[in-house]
Write a protein that holds these residues in place. Structure first.
Motif, mmCIF file in Angstrom:
data_model
loop_
_atom_site.group_PDB
_atom_site.id
_atom_site.type_symbol
_atom_site.label_atom_id
_atom_site.label_comp_id
_atom_site.label_asym_id
_atom_site.label_seq_id
_atom_site.Cartn_x
_atom_site.Cartn_y
_atom_site.Cartn_z
ATOM 1 N N VAL A 667 52.825 21.208 -76.463
ATOM 2 C CA VAL A 667 53.472 22.496 -76.746
ATOM 3 C C VAL A 667 54.131 22.464 -78.125
ATOM 4 O O VAL A 667 54.007 23.400 -78.933
ATOM 5 C CB VAL A 667 54.489 22.837 -75.645
ATOM 6 N N GLY A 668 54.845 21.367 -78.395
ATOM 7 C CA GLY A 668 55.507 21.263 -79.696
ATOM 8 C C GLY A 668 54.521 21.293 -80.844
ATOM 9 O O GLY A 668 54.753 21.958 -81.877
ATOM 10 N N THR A 687 51.309 41.593 -82.913
ATOM 11 C CA THR A 687 52.715 41.751 -82.563
ATOM 12 C C THR A 687 53.287 40.408 -82.128
ATOM 13 O O THR A 687 52.540 39.471 -81.824
ATOM 14 C CB THR A 687 52.851 42.756 -81.410
ATOM 15 N N PRO A 688 54.631 40.291 -82.083
ATOM 16 C CA PRO A 688 55.222 39.032 -81.590
ATOM 17 C C PRO A 688 54.728 38.644 -80.195
ATOM 18 O O PRO A 688 54.530 37.457 -79.908
ATOM 19 C CB PRO A 688 56.720 39.324 -81.609
ATOM 20 N N ARG A 689 54.508 39.634 -79.329
ATOM 21 C CA ARG A 689 54.011 39.317 -77.983
ATOM 22 C C ARG A 689 52.596 38.738 -78.047
ATOM 23 O O ARG A 689 52.270 37.779 -77.324
ATOM 24 C CB ARG A 689 54.038 40.569 -77.131
ATOM 25 N N GLN A 690 51.754 39.303 -78.931
ATOM 26 C CA GLN A 690 50.400 38.766 -79.060
ATOM 27 C C GLN A 690 50.410 37.378 -79.694
ATOM 28 O O GLN A 690 49.609 36.515 -79.315
ATOM 29 C CB GLN A 690 49.551 39.727 -79.903
ATOM 30 N N ILE A 691 51.317 37.166 -80.641
ATOM 31 C CA ILE A 691 51.425 35.821 -81.241
ATOM 32 C C ILE A 691 51.869 34.806 -80.189
ATOM 33 O O ILE A 691 51.356 33.679 -80.120
ATOM 34 C CB ILE A 691 52.398 35.855 -82.431
ATOM 35 N N THR A 692 52.807 35.218 -79.339
ATOM 36 C CA THR A 692 53.221 34.341 -78.234
ATOM 37 C C THR A 692 52.030 34.018 -77.339
ATOM 38 O O THR A 692 51.834 32.865 -76.920
ATOM 39 C CB THR A 692 54.333 35.014 -77.419
ATOM 40 N N ALA A 693 51.222 35.036 -77.037
ATOM 41 C CA ALA A 693 50.051 34.819 -76.187
ATOM 42 C C ALA A 693 49.059 33.880 -76.847
ATOM 43 O O ALA A 693 48.390 33.083 -76.160
ATOM 44 C CB ALA A 693 49.398 36.155 -75.861
ATOM 45 N N LEU A 761 58.497 30.014 -73.611
ATOM 46 C CA LEU A 761 59.768 30.135 -74.318
ATOM 47 C C LEU A 761 59.697 29.616 -75.751
ATOM 48 O O LEU A 761 60.107 30.320 -76.692
ATOM 49 C CB LEU A 761 60.869 29.428 -73.524
ATOM 50 N N PRO A 762 59.155 28.376 -76.002
ATOM 51 C CA PRO A 762 59.044 27.947 -77.403
ATOM 52 C C PRO A 762 58.155 28.867 -78.234
ATOM 53 O O PRO A 762 58.440 29.119 -79.411
ATOM 54 C CB PRO A 762 58.447 26.537 -77.297
ATOM 55 N N ALA A 763 57.073 29.392 -77.613
ATOM 56 C CA ALA A 763 56.186 30.285 -78.361
ATOM 57 C C ALA A 763 56.887 31.590 -78.715
ATOM 58 O O ALA A 763 56.727 32.118 -79.831
ATOM 59 C CB ALA A 763 54.927 30.558 -77.539
ATOM 60 N N ALA A 764 57.676 32.134 -77.790
ATOM 61 C CA ALA A 764 58.396 33.380 -78.061
ATOM 62 C C ALA A 764 59.415 33.187 -79.174
ATOM 63 O O ALA A 764 59.580 34.062 -80.055
ATOM 64 C CB ALA A 764 59.070 33.868 -76.783
ATOM 65 N N ARG A 765 60.093 32.061 -79.166
ATOM 66 C CA ARG A 765 61.064 31.799 -80.236
ATOM 67 C C ARG A 765 60.364 31.689 -81.581
ATOM 68 O O ARG A 765 60.850 32.222 -82.609
ATOM 69 C CB ARG A 765 61.820 30.508 -79.940
ATOM 70 N N ALA A 766 59.218 30.999 -81.604
ATOM 71 C CA ALA A 766 58.500 30.841 -82.873
ATOM 72 C C ALA A 766 57.963 32.173 -83.370
ATOM 73 O O ALA A 766 57.957 32.451 -84.589
ATOM 74 C CB ALA A 766 57.350 29.846 -82.689
ATOM 75 N N ALA A 767 57.498 33.036 -82.450
ATOM 76 C CA ALA A 767 56.918 34.319 -82.858
ATOM 77 C C ALA A 767 57.942 35.243 -83.468
ATOM 78 O O ALA A 767 57.592 36.151 -84.248
ATOM 79 C CB ALA A 767 56.253 34.987 -81.657
ATOM 80 N N ARG A 768 59.215 35.091 -83.132
ATOM 81 C CA ARG A 768 60.266 35.984 -83.633
ATOM 82 C C ARG A 768 61.016 35.394 -84.833
ATOM 83 O O ARG A 768 62.030 35.952 -85.249
ATOM 84 C CB ARG A 768 61.248 36.298 -82.497
ATOM 85 N N ARG A 769 60.553 34.250 -85.332
ATOM 86 C CA ARG A 769 61.219 33.659 -86.495
ATOM 87 C C ARG A 769 60.933 34.482 -87.738
ATOM 88 O O ARG A 769 59.862 35.077 -87.890
ATOM 89 C CB ARG A 769 60.731 32.227 -86.722
ATOM 90 N N ARG A 770 61.895 34.499 -88.645
ATOM 91 C CA ARG A 770 61.717 35.150 -89.952
ATOM 92 C C ARG A 770 61.310 34.076 -90.967
ATOM 93 O O ARG A 770 62.070 33.160 -91.234
ATOM 94 C CB ARG A 770 63.016 35.819 -90.415
ATOM 95 N N LEU A 771 60.111 34.213 -91.430
ATOM 96 C CA LEU A 771 59.596 33.197 -92.349
ATOM 97 C C LEU A 771 59.457 33.765 -93.754
ATOM 98 O O LEU A 771 59.095 34.935 -93.952
ATOM 99 C CB LEU A 771 58.228 32.701 -91.884
#
Length: 779
Positions: A667-668, A687-693, A761-771
């Motif tokens: 996962v990491g 979208t962030p949800r699709q990136i999480t998926a 959960l880790p994927a959702a956090r990564a998808a919402r990061r501001r890069l």
């Protein structure tokens, strides 16, 4: 040192769940290996202790009553003898009508010095006290347990007018009592034997031979047969048979724990090595900074090694502590094994060696992975902002054109666009799943013995015999029971070619009604002189299905054609089975047929109809015979292997922890790799949800591949290992049972669901990061 400590603390804080799982998995591995060692010691030590304390005999020769057994003391290889003793075969019970046990009564005027029975309850025979009206008897401990007899009880023996009083119970290093297979040993005064009205065929002599070299056992047996004559020897038992019988199924439990402990150790080492490699790839910038401020490559490597060795030491210490404190409280043979092992002189150093071996093995894997950290350059190299892997493949473009959800397409590409790295992740995650499948295979095989014993050579649930009912009356009684089918049977001990040991020659069923045994190779015996044999007998004679074998019963040869191999769970598989008609014909092949060559069976095997309870059937037979029929349940190896289920549950739990460690690494790695692609994924409109998926599906695809590979290889490996164990034990190959497809599918589905859930959960956090589109975010 302060900087290294702060870095270690920060690393543990960032990866706290993985660190806890690693320590717990290491503790479980240590517990498995320590319990395996304890079970091996428990399996071998009681017999070895009894043999040493009693100055045991290596060979026991049982002869006809008129044989000069005492002359064997003159053999050059014999150092000391026990006996010879006059013997009488009889049956004993605590009360008339109770279950009976076959006994070999030995007349001993005094306690022998060689192969001396070790009194565990009561006392030894006293010629002044035990020659009274109620004569005394000392029972060997295994037959005493089977009869529920203790000092002070009175037992009834066939052929004796007076009852005998149990004055003692003793341990012996001989082959232990097994109902229907091996008679129990009991000692009485010679005057007690004189009071028996046993016939000539029930009287004999027994002598124990203690050798100067235990390796001479087979040679001494050959010389004994040559000196006395094959027709004078009725049975031979050796110290190897006694040791194997004493070890019993504890060896199997020990092998199971040892196998899974070593397999789990390998899986843990792979998981730890993969975790370190993944974290090194994820912290290249941090490692470069450490080197830029003055850390040497050796110091960086030592930090990683010290961190994970500390986790290994914590897990090993926890496992060893739990084993020492809680091990003796576990019910059953595992708790007994731990209690015994703690009393052995080598217990302390074995614990240290096993614990140190676990730490050293994990430490070696840690060093190999941490060595890469020392090679990271102090100046980080920027990676391309585009996703690695180049242009999308034609299959990916076609899937997107078919309107397959982009999350699945990009997740599949993200999982396998680096084949080497993906294959390593799949392999590491497949190892614990492979071992879990093997554990399920052992569980399923044990259930096969319990639910379908007819498929593993145990079609008869009950065995019936009677010393008071005539054979015709007994057949009528059994034939009147509609819920069962009775098959006549008889057993004799036979000498194998070379005269080095005895095997069991069994006659079951008749030509008109053959016994429904389980034949796994060849075919069942139908015609005259045809037989099926167990794997142990084939190995002993170096024979195969289709060969003719010769054996000797009381000096009379039997030549049989082995037409099939059956599963034999008794007597180490050293059993050859034919029909009762063929066995009777062999007994009457002499020029002058014996008067006692009657085909009267010794017992009846009772095959119950489906759904009939053995206990109710036994009670019904006892009532119908007014207590004159002895009915016993057929021993099932599954009854002695019930601890395998508890062991399997514990092993699956340990392997699940190891799988979670590897899953956390996967996962990491997926989150880190997709984080570099976030800008590109957002640029194409996800979208962030699709990136999480996308991240979740990539993890799920890797887990699915690992689950498919692990369960497939696990099924094949469990078949091979269980059949290998069956062959080594003499039962023979063909006992393994594959886990049901539904169970395997459940394992795959659960593994994928756990992986997907852990990645959400880790994927959702990564998808919402501001890069920021800068080089520092892409290192």
């Amino acid at each position: 040192m302060r900087a290294a400590a702060r870095w270690t603390q920060a690393h543990l804080t960032a990866h706290r769940p993985a660190a806890v799982l690693t320590a717990l998995a290491t503790a479980g591995i240590t517990i498995s290996l320590l319990l395996a060692t304890a079970l091996f010691a428990y399996a071998a030590d009681p017999w070895q202790r009894a043999f040493t304390q009693s100055s045991g005999a290596h060979v026991w020769i049982h002869t006809q009553g008129g044989a000069p057994a005492g002359s064997l003391a003159g053999l050059d290889e014999v150092r000391a003898t026990s006996g010879p003793f006059r013997t009488v075969r009889t049956t004993a019970s605590l009360q008339p009508g109770d279950a009976r046990a076959t006994l070999e009564l030995r007349g001993a005027a005094k306690r022998p010095t060689t192969a001396a029975p070790q009194i565990v309850a009561g006392r030894w025979l006293d010629a002044n006290t035990d020659a009274a009206a109620t004569k005394g008897i000392v029972l060997e401990s295994s037959v005493a347990r089977a009869m529920w007899a203790k000092p002070g009880d009175t037992i009834v023996l066939s052929g004796f007018a007076a009852h005998l009083r149990v004055v003692g119970v003793a341990d012996s290093a001989e082959v232990t009592f097994r109902a229907g297979e091996t008679p129990g040993v009991a000692w009485v005064l010679p005057s007690t034997l004189d009071a028996s009205d046993a016939g000539r065929d029930q009287r004999g002599r027994t002598i124990g031979l203690q050798l100067g070299d235990a390796a001479d056992t087979d040679y001494v047996v050959q010389r004994a047969v040559t000196r006395l004559g094959a027709d004078q020897i009725t049975d031979v038992s050796t110290w190897r048979q006694a040791k194997a019988a004493a070890e019993g199924d504890n060896q199997l439990l020990g092998r199971l724990l040892g196998l899974f402990g070593l397999g789990a150790l390998l899986a843990a080492a792979l998981a730890v090595g993969g975790a370190i490699s993944t974290r090194i790839r994820g912290h290249l910038r941090d490692i470069s900074i450490l080197k830029a401020i003055g850390f040497t490559p050796g110091q960086v490597v030592r930090m990683f090694v010290a961190l994970h060795l500390g986790l290994a030491l914590l897990g090993v210490a926890l496992g060893a502590l739990l084993t020492q404190v809680v091990g003796t409280l576990v019910p059953g043979r595992i708790g007994e094994a731990m209690a015994l092992w703690r009393q052995l002189p080598g217990h302390a150093w074995l614990t240290l060696v096993i614990s140190g071996g676990v730490v050293a093995f994990i430490g070696a894997a840690t060093c190999l992975a941490a060595w890469r950290a020392g090679r990271v350059p102090p100046v980080p190299v920027a990676r391309a902002a585009t996703a690695a892997g180049g242009r999308a493949s034609a299959l990916t473009r076609r899937a997107l054109g078919l309107r397959v959800p982009p999350a699945l397409v990009l997740g599949w590409r993200g999982a396998f666009h680096r084949p080497l790295r993906s294959s390593a992740a799949v392999a590491r995650l497949a190892v614990p799943l492979l071992l879990i499948t093997i554990a399920l295979g052992a569980w399923t095989t044990l259930d096969r013995f319990t639910s379908h014993p007819e498929n593993v050579g145990l079609p008869a649930a009950l065995t019936a015999r009677s010393d008071t009912l005539g054979d015709r009356e007994l057949r009528q009684l059994l034939g009147s029971q509609r819920e069962m089918t009775a098959y006549p049977g008889a057993e004799v001990q036979a000498l194998v070619p070379g005269q080095t040991g005895t095997i069991t020659l069994r006659g079951l069923g008749t030509d008109a009604r053959p016994y429904p045994g389980a034949v796994v190779e060849g075919r069942a015996a139908h015609g005259p002189d045809e037989a099926v044999a167990g794997q142990g007998l084939l190995d002993l004679l170096d024979a195969r299905v289709g060969d003719w074998v010769r054996m000797t019963v009381a000096g009379r040869p039997h030549v049989l054609h082995i037409v099939g191999r059956s599963i034999e769970t008794t007597d180490g598989g050293r059993v050859v089975s034919t029909t009762l008609d063929t066995l009777s014909e062999g007994d009457s092949d002499d020029a002058a047929p014996r008067a006692d060559a009657s085909p009267r069976p010794d017992f009846y095997q009772l095959v119950l109809r489906r759904g009939v309870d053995p206990d109710s059937a036994r009670e019904s037979l006892s009532k119908a015979s007014a207590g004159r029929l002895e009915v016993r349940e057929t021993p099932n190896p599954a009854d002695q292997l019930s601890a395998v289920r508890a062991v399997s549950v514990g092993l699956i739990a340990v392997l699940t922890l190891i799988g979670l460690v590897e899953l956390a690494t996967t996962v990491g790695a997926g989150v880190r790799d997709r984080s570099r692609d976030l800008l590109a994924l957002r640029a194409v409109g996800l979208t962030p949800r699709q990136i999480t998926a996308v991240i979740v599906s990539a993890t799920a695809f890797i887990t699915l591949a690992a689950a498919l590979a692990g369960t497939t290889l696990g099924v094949l490996a469990s078949q091979w290992l269980i059949n290998l164990q069956g062959r080594a034990s003499g039962w023979g190959a063909g006992i393994a049972q594959r886990p049901a497809p539904g169970i395997l599918l459940l394992v795959i589905v659960v593994a994928v669901l756990i992986a997907a859930t852990a990645a959400v959960l880790p994927a959702a956090r990564a998808a919402r990061r501001r890069l920021a589109d800068s080089a520092t975010d892409l290192l």
